[in-house]
Design an enzyme around this catalytic site. Structure first.
Site, short mmCIF file in Angstrom:
data_model
loop_
_atom_site.label_atom_id
_atom_site.label_comp_id
_atom_site.label_asym_id
_atom_site.label_seq_id
_atom_site.Cartn_x
_atom_site.Cartn_y
_atom_site.Cartn_z
NE ARG A 69 -4.08 0.25 2.06
CZ ARG A 69 -5.38 0.36 2.66
NH1 ARG A 69 -5.42 -0.27 3.65
NH2 ARG A 69 -5.90 1.39 2.40
CE1 TYR A 72 -22.80 15.26 -11.97
CE2 TYR A 72 -21.66 15.46 -9.63
CZ TYR A 72 -22.67 15.44 -10.44
OH TYR A 72 -23.95 15.24 -9.80
CG HIS A 119 -6.72 -0.93 -4.87
ND1 HIS A 119 -5.62 -1.35 -4.63
CD2 HIS A 119 -7.21 0.05 -4.15
CE1 HIS A 119 -5.11 -0.47 -3.68
NE2 HIS A 119 -6.02 0.28 -3.41
#
Length: 822
Positions: A30, A120, A76
């Site tokens: 990570r 968006y 993931h």
């Protein structure tokens, strides 16, 4: 109901093992980047998912929500916010030095504004981001199972450029953290090339040799980095320490300058912030300090940032010194910050501190492995294809026999077996013969097969030689790195200063010296060169430069208008560009308006306290102004000469007070007189007569500083030019008619331009159609003062010579001489 067995464990041992498992999971999976491709797993998975989805730089944008869903569902197993925030950061030009993702929509700002929701925004791979995945399909890297074992994902990317150093990385793991600053791609590529050249002497390479190429961090937001932290330049070099050990600290300071706004008031203009500084938070911090009385002397604080770039304005009260305010701002606000360099990354799955040399070596070892595996893959495919082509060629040589065998066979399997026995070929070759289309029997198609076979044989020979030669493999890597540099390298944004920030306290708004060339085009586009080299102009240029000045980034550029106005702009604020036509309009960078016409440009060196500006108008008026009376950096335009309504300023020169001036008129008259004949006057004054014009249509077309070892070059409107020695022009008194400088032809309407220089000096002749001609003064015929000239340019219909652009050399202190801005 069954109950599981109860097992006694040592709670201390169990917690130790659980903690270590958790810590290693965070460290490896990570928080820390791989030293080979510079990516954390989430970055790598996003790029691979976009690659797998076919979202490349030349394809349409796709919704970020779709990309995030692909990453979450396949690779993931964490929250969507972690993936989307990572995707957003890879598309922010203020976060990454070289953006890996090309975003469309609201992706946040340097003010700390968050990006719009993923439903968006849209994204696709950036061009340089694709370079990380080149040759991924050629078995260049290892793949592993995804989280549920149903798919495979790359454990590292091929990485055609050293992303770890180029884009840097930051992350907090368990018990350790990394903070690698970004660097300039061109500099890192140069360092890699140097290491490849010195491969056999690798152990002898030290950090100082590498820092000849990698000057230091290059942050996306620019700024100034000081190599020494606290004391003087005699202290330990923090950059050398960081690049030698993998740990260190550097001081970053905002880039700014001070403008004079008149009436004893100044303002501080901030144009670049330290890396990762939140602009809105900075403004709030300054405002809070002013309210609390911890910083005094600030009258106003404005954010004037726009699409042209960042601009924070701090207006000071009357009589307040900018240096005193800046000292407090640097101490109390993020305008000056300390960046802790921690070059920690995963090497062979283990966290390791890396020096600059080790980071470069790890990347080169990775590329050597990639090239080896790619070459083996290509060799295998080339051999397979060559094997098939050999079978096709053998079939074409025995075409009648092949056709007969196929016609007599009961089915495809029998035909394949019969072909194998008859032609002594493999099963793969026999199948390829059966699959061959009839059009391949044409003579041209047969030639293509033969050519392809020869090409595959050459490729096989090359790849076999490559795999047996480590030196040749390093050469291939060097060529690929050179290609990457040529395609993506750009100028350094962050300035590296040798001294310490404390030493720079008295010169906080001075920019370190950097030699450059400033250009202003005929269309009013202003900019400066990427390197210390003058622009080369050809006849194909549609927007040639009108003014070309050699200067320094720490100097001030003065632009003069036809009406006698002037405005200043720091050279370091000009955009750096490869072509002069790519610059910005001068009115967007200065206090001038688009209606103003710039007729002259000069730069004044720092520390120049003596000398004069000499002004010439088209009506023959001249004026001399002391340099000490000329305003310095100011936001507003100001007047330098009161020009009559029917007149216009045409030339400005920097003199030392003891020069002689030559003025040239359209009626081919030239007058040479001492500048001391013109008494110095103030800013608001007008001029006095310098030359008596011959008629109503006569005007001054050129001016320069006269020396007997120079020559006077003149050109008519129809392209007839002549070069004559300046020694032939006698020194006269001011305001006379002068002497003849060229015998005009009946076709010419008069002289169009003039220049003073040496025969080897270069000029650019400009026409009414903005067509440039790059030439030396010696192209014109040499002759006596009153001799005729000859054509030096062929003119088109209704085209005339309008001006000449000179390469103005840099003025240095104490020398106060420059080529005229004609």
């Amino acid at each position: 109901m069954t109950v599981g067995s109860i097992r006694q464990v040592n709670i201390g041992q169990e917690m130790r093992e659980a903690y270590l498992d958790y810590a290693m999971s965070v460290i490896v999976a990570r928080a820390l980047p791989d030293a080979r491709d510079g990516l954390k797993p989430v970055h790598r998975r996003i790029l691979y998912a976009m690659h797998d989805m076919g979202i490349h730089a030349d394809t349409p944008y796709k919704k970020c929500a779709r990309i995030v869903g692909e990453v979450l569902g396949k690779y993931h197993p964490h929250g969507d916010s972690a993936v989307y925030e990572t995707l957003v950061r890879m598309a922010q030009d203020f976060s990454l030095r070289y953006m890996l993702v090309d975003g469309q929509g609201n992706f946040g700002s340097i003010d700390g504004d968050g990006a719009a929701a993923m439903r968006y925004t849209e994204a696709r791979m950036a061009d340089i981001g694709e370079e990380l995945l080149v040759d991924l399909e050629k078995n260049t890297v290892d793949f592993g199972d995804n989280f549920d074992g149903t798919l495979h994902e790359p454990l590292v990317l091929p990485a055609s450029f050293p992303n770890l150093l180029v884009n840097g990385s930051s992350g907090i793991a368990v018990g350790m953290s990394t903070n690698i600053p970004p660097h300039n791609l061109g500099e890192v590529c140069d360092a890699l090339g140097f290491m490849l050249e010195k491969w056999d002497e690798f152990e002898d390479i030290d950090v100082t040799q590498l820092m000849q190429f990698v000057k230091g961090p290059d942050f996306p937001t620019g700024g100034i980095v000081y190599r020494h932290l606290n004391g003087s330049s005699d202290d330990e070099d923090s950059l050398i320490a960081a690049y030698s050990t993998g740990r260190g600290k550097i001081t970053i300071r905002a880039r700014l300058h001070v403008e004079d706004i008149g009436r004893g008031k100044q303002r501080i203009v901030i144009t670049e912030l330290p890396y990762q500084t939140n602009k809105s938070a900075l403004i709030e911090r300054i405002a809070s300090l002013v309210r609390d009385g911890k910083i005094e002397g600030i009258a106003d604080l404005r954010d004037e940032s726009d699409r042209q770039g960042l601009r924070l304005t701090i207006e000071l009260q009357r009589g307040v010194e900018a240096a005193d305010v800046l000292k407090k701002l640097f101490h109390l606000t993020p305008l000056q910050d300390t960046f802790g360099i921690i070059m920690l990354a995963l090497v062979n799955g283990e966290p390791r501190f890396l020096s600059l040399k080790q980071a470069l070596k790890v990347y080169l070892d990775h590329r050597l492995e990639v090239v080896r595996r790619r070459s083996e893959h290509d060799l295998l495919r080339a051999r397979e294809r060559a094997h098939i082509l050999e079978g096709l060629l053998k079939a074409l040589e025995n075409l009648d026999e092949v056709i007969a065998i196929i016609r007599k066979s009961r089915n495809a399997e029998t035909a394949r077996e019969n072909l194998r026995k008859a032609l002594t070929i493999s099963e793969v070759q026999a199948q390829a013969i059966l699959d061959m289309q009839l059009r391949r029997l044409a003579a041209l198609e047969r030639k293509k097969i033969e050519d392809e076979h020869k090409e595959k044989v050459r490729l096989i020979k090359y790849l076999e030689g490559l795999l047996q030669s480590p030196k040749q493999m390093r050469d291939v890597i060097g060529e690929e790195i050179g290609t990457i540099k040529q395609a993506y390298a750009d100028p350094r944004r962050t300035i590296i200063v040798e001294g310490s920030a404390r030493e720079a306290a008295e010169s906080v708004f001075h920019v370190p010296q950097e030699e450059t060339w400033v250009t202003l085009t005929v269309a009013g586009k202003l900019g400066r060169s990427l390197e210390n080299s003058a622009p080369k102009v050809t006849g194909e240029v549609k927007e040639p430069p009108r003014f070309i000045l050699e200067t320094d980034a720490s100097e001030l550029l003065y632009l003069f208008t036809a009406r006698g106005g002037c405005s200043t702009v720091p050279v370091h604020q000009l955009p750096q560009l490869a072509e002069p036509a790519d610059g910005l309009p001068f009115n967007s960078l200065t206090g001038l308006t688009s209606a103003d016409e710039v007729v002259a440009a000069i730069t004044l060196p720092n520390g120049l306290e003596t000398g004069f500006l000499f002004f010439v108008t088209q009506a023959g008026e001249v004026k001399r102004l002391r340099v000490e009376d000329v305003p310095g950096m100011t936001a507003n335009a100001f007047n330098v000469m009161n020009v009559e309504k029917d007149d216009r300023l045409s030339a400005v020169m920097l003199t030392d007070g003891d020069q002689e001036i030559v003025l040239v008129t359209a009626d081919a008259q030239a007058i040479r007189f001492k500048e001391s004949d013109v008494r110095p006057t103030g800013l608001s004054a007008g001029g006095m007569r310098g030359v008596k014009l011959m008629g109503q249509r006569d005007r001054v077309v050129g001016a320069g500083i006269a020396h007997d070892d120079l020559s006077l070059w003149v050109v008519t409107d129809d392209g007839v030019a002549k070069l004559s020695p300046m020694s032939e022009y006698p020194t006269q008194g001011r305001a006379g008619s002068g002497v003849v400088t060229m015998k005009l032809t009946t076709d010419s309407r008069g002289l169009a331009a003039a220049a003073v220089g040496k025969p080897d000096d270069t000029v650019i002749l400009l026409t009414s159609k903005n067509r440039p001609k790059y030439m030396r003064l010696s192209l014109a015929p040499k002759g006596k003062r009153a001799a005729k000239g000859d054509y030096i340019i062929s003119m088109q219909a209704k085209e005339q010579v309008t001006a000449v652009a000179l390469y103005q050399r840099r003025v240095t202190v104490p020398e106060a001489q420059a080529e005229p801005a004609v």
